[in-house]
Scaffold this active site. Structure first.
Site, mmCIF file in Angstrom:
data_model
loop_
_atom_site.group_PDB
_atom_site.id
_atom_site.type_symbol
_atom_site.label_atom_id
_atom_site.label_comp_id
_atom_site.label_asym_id
_atom_site.label_seq_id
_atom_site.Cartn_x
_atom_site.Cartn_y
_atom_site.Cartn_z
ATOM 1 N N HIS A 19 -6.636 8.782 0.185
ATOM 2 C CA HIS A 19 -6.275 7.878 1.272
ATOM 3 C C HIS A 19 -5.011 8.372 1.953
ATOM 4 O O HIS A 19 -4.428 9.380 1.569
ATOM 5 C CB HIS A 19 -6.205 6.421 0.824
ATOM 6 N N HIS A 22 -1.847 9.346 0.058
ATOM 7 C CA HIS A 22 -1.901 10.673 -0.579
ATOM 8 C C HIS A 22 -1.566 11.762 0.439
ATOM 9 O O HIS A 22 -0.837 12.706 0.145
ATOM 10 C CB HIS A 22 -3.290 10.950 -1.163
ATOM 11 N N CYS A 127 -3.034 -3.506 -17.077
ATOM 12 C CA CYS A 127 -3.645 -3.427 -15.753
ATOM 13 C C CYS A 127 -4.322 -2.063 -15.635
ATOM 14 O O CYS A 127 -3.646 -1.026 -15.653
ATOM 15 C CB CYS A 127 -2.614 -3.601 -14.641
ATOM 16 N N LYS A 296 -0.796 -4.563 3.450
ATOM 17 C CA LYS A 296 -0.727 -3.498 2.453
ATOM 18 C C LYS A 296 -2.052 -2.738 2.379
ATOM 19 O O LYS A 296 -3.112 -3.333 2.474
ATOM 20 C CB LYS A 296 -0.448 -4.163 1.103
HETATM 21 N N1 MSP Z 1 -2.212 9.379 -10.965
HETATM 22 C C1 MSP Z 1 -1.033 8.634 -10.734
HETATM 23 C C2 MSP Z 1 0.172 9.540 -10.596
HETATM 24 C C3 MSP Z 1 0.421 10.450 -11.743
HETATM 25 S S1 MSP Z 1 1.743 11.543 -11.447
HETATM 26 C C4 MSP Z 1 2.068 12.223 -12.923
HETATM 27 C C5 MSP Z 1 -1.192 7.811 -9.471
HETATM 28 N N2 MSP Z 1 -2.153 8.205 -8.634
HETATM 29 S S2 MSP Z 1 -2.565 7.464 -7.290
HETATM 30 O O1 MSP Z 1 -3.622 8.251 -6.741
HETATM 31 O O2 MSP Z 1 -2.852 6.106 -7.526
HETATM 32 O O3 MSP Z 1 -1.320 7.460 -6.357
HETATM 33 C C6 MSP Z 1 -0.633 8.610 -6.040
HETATM 34 C C7 MSP Z 1 0.478 8.357 -5.073
HETATM 35 O O4 MSP Z 1 0.008 7.703 -3.915
HETATM 36 C C8 MSP Z 1 1.619 7.507 -5.605
HETATM 37 O O5 MSP Z 1 2.850 8.183 -5.374
HETATM 38 C C9 MSP Z 1 1.588 6.262 -4.773
HETATM 39 O O6 MSP Z 1 2.865 5.759 -4.529
HETATM 40 C C10 MSP Z 1 0.982 6.788 -3.505
HETATM 41 N N3 MSP Z 1 0.423 5.733 -2.704
HETATM 42 C C11 MSP Z 1 -0.525 4.810 -3.052
HETATM 43 N N4 MSP Z 1 -0.700 3.957 -2.011
HETATM 44 C C12 MSP Z 1 0.112 4.312 -0.984
HETATM 45 C C13 MSP Z 1 0.350 3.861 0.299
HETATM 46 N N5 MSP Z 1 -0.288 2.837 0.808
HETATM 47 N N6 MSP Z 1 1.289 4.516 1.029
HETATM 48 C C14 MSP Z 1 1.968 5.606 0.565
HETATM 49 N N7 MSP Z 1 1.728 6.067 -0.641
HETATM 50 C C15 MSP Z 1 0.836 5.426 -1.442
HETATM 51 O O7 MSP Z 1 -0.439 6.871 -9.259
#
Ligand code: MSP
Length: 468
Positions: A19, A22, A127, A296
């Site tokens: 998304h 990322h 969770c 969000k």
């Molecule tokens: N797999 C774990 C991270 C492990 S690192 C050793 C994880 N993955 S995730 O895919 O859920 O999220 C990865 C990143 O995306 C996180 O840094 C999270 O903050 C970021 N984001 C998730 N939603 C977001 C937004 N809406 N906006 C910006 N970044 C977002 O967590």
């Protein structure tokens, strides 16, 4: 190794397509990696995918797929998106790779042997979205505020890792900036947590979860997915898990993370490294969340702006520009397709695109040789503080000034009645465009390249066209 720069993104869960959040983190890291390469630092930029755990196993089962096959598909999708966005990562780590799994087992054995891990049990509210236990006071109306779901009650025999003895060390290292947490407000946030709450030992294994790395000393258990995931920051630069042979690139200069995963990094990841006797990363660089229209966005809630839609509409450089100029780094950003379309047209099509095509067209009539001065960027301090939006604003200011120079001096008239002045003004404009392209390299690499080529050949390449 002199002047090295090792930067990492979090590794992304392979339970859904990437998304925009990322893409945001990965682009920000790419900008920093490209900037540091330009400063002649030996740079390594790592990203990858986090492929184990309950959340992924659950989703694979729901889709009737074998978990490995399921994650293989998504890992390719992430790689492909980074290619399309022109991401210059030097490595891509997958936590289901054989070398990562072996290293993780070696690490767990070390932690077990040195007494950092012991057997016990843990009871709490888990969770699955966060893959974390939650305390009652973290919940809102009994639900996880990030996922809007009620955590499951869980009680399990497990292995725990010692945390508490590192509490003061962590506070000291964070306070002194030896372990730097930026921007400042996130440093304050984590210090206030570490100074007011006792760090509890943490469960690092799951007994009833097949989709994970088995503990080497008790194969009835699999490794807690966060421990497995954190170790990517080391296995991704070729570490085999031997604490005596840590790769040269370690410690990372920047581990970029979203604000929601700061605490787990600053506690569990940091304590794991301390328990192993390894250095902490030099810094965590924390960004806010992207929202859309005041709401969000999250994978689990399903209301996301699709990076593919952005790519299709704005192209790679357009997407990079719009995300990096979308707000102050560290704060939450709010983006909508409508506002981004306006900004694309104003800044890129009308502003930059127009300037370059006018200057290149007019330059055909120049009769003098162009002399590009050696360009020195003054952007370092802004990169040091992650002020991407400010740098882009200032580049756009240069674009506006150059466009104004054209309007004020009317070179199309000068060429007819004052060739010396025409040549002078054009020389200035060519240098303006050249330095704009130099400053754009980390942000819009393809565009910067095209502009430079146009300056050399005096043939304008189309950059950005107005869109609806
Ligand atoms: N797999 C774990 C991270 C492990 S690192 C050793 C994880 N993955 S995730 O895919 O859920 O999220 C990865 C990143 O995306 C996180 O840094 C999270 O903050 C970021 N984001 C998730 N939603 C977001 C937004 N809406 N906006 C910006 N970044 C977002 O967590």
């Amino acid at each position: 190794m002199k002047d090295k720069f090792y930067i990492t993104t979090p590794i992304y869960y392979t339970n859904a397509k990437p998304h925009i959040g990322h893409a945001y983190t990965t682009i920000a890291c790419d900008v920093l990696a490209r900037w540091n390469r330009l400063q002649k630092k030996e740079t390594f930029f790592l990203t990858g995918t986090d492929e184990h755990g309950a959340k992924i196993q659950k989703k694979a089962i729901e889709e009737g797929k074998d978990p490995q096959e399921f994650v293989d598909g998504f890992a390719e999708i992430f790689k492909d998106l980074w290619k399309q966005l022109n991401i210059s990562n030097d490595g891509f780590i997958r936590t289901t790779s054989a070398s990562h799994k072996e290293a993780v087992q070696k690490v767990l054995q070390t932690l077990h042997d040195n007494g950092s891990i012991y057997k016990g049990s843990y009871k709490g509210l888990y969770c699955v979205g966060c893959e974390q236990f939650k305390s009652e006071n973290e919940l809102v109306d009994g639900k996880c505020p990030d996922h809007g779901t009620e955590p499951e009650e869980m009680e399990e025999e497990c292995y725990l890792m010692k945390m508490n003895k590192w509490q003061d060390t962590l506070v000291e290292k964070i306070k002194s900036d030896e372990f730097k947490i930026q921007p400042e407000r996130y440093k304050k946030e984590i210090l206030s947590f570490l100074e007011n709450q006792k760090l509890e030992d943490v469960s690092i294994s799951r007994k009833n979860l097949a989709w994970g790395i088995p503990l080497p000393f008790d194969t009835d258990h699999t490794t807690y997915v966060w421990i497995d995931a954190f170790l990517n920051y080391l296995t991704g630069i070729g570490w085999d898990g031997d604490v005596k042979k840590v790769p040269e690139f370690w410690p990372a200069e920047v581990e970029m993370i979203g604000k929601d995963i700061l605490r787990v990094h600053a506690t569990i990841w940091a304590a794991t490294l301390l328990n192993l006797g390894l250095e902490l990363p030099k810094s965590f660089v924390v960004h806010g969340h992207i929202q859309s229209g005041g709401k969000k966005m999250s994978k689990s809630l399903g209301n996301v702006i699709d990076p593919y839609a952005m790519l299709e509409k704005f192209g790679a450089d357009g997407t990079r520009y719009l995300l990096m100029s979308g707000g102050t780094f560290g704060d939450d950003l709010d983006i909508t397709m409508e506002r981004m379309t306006e900004k694309y047209n104003a800044d890129l099509a009308n502003g930059l695109g127009n300037l370059v095509s006018r200057v290149i067209k007019l330059s055909e009539k120049m009769t003098n040789e162009i002399n590009f001065n050696n360009f020195v960027s003054g952007d370092q301090t802004f990169f040091d503080t992650f002020k991407f939006d400010i740098i882009l604003e200032s580049i756009l200011e240069d674009v506006k000034n150059a466009n104004k120079k054209i309007e004020d001096n009317k070179p199309w008239e000068l060429v007819k009645n004052d060739l010396i002045k025409f040549n002078d003004i054009m020389q200035e404009l060519m240098v303006d465009v050249y330095s704009i392209s130099e400053r754009l390299i980390p942000f819009l690499p393809e565009t910067a390249e095209k502009i430079k080529k146009s300056l050399e050949t005096k043939q304008a390449e189309p950059l950005f066209v107005r869109i609806k």
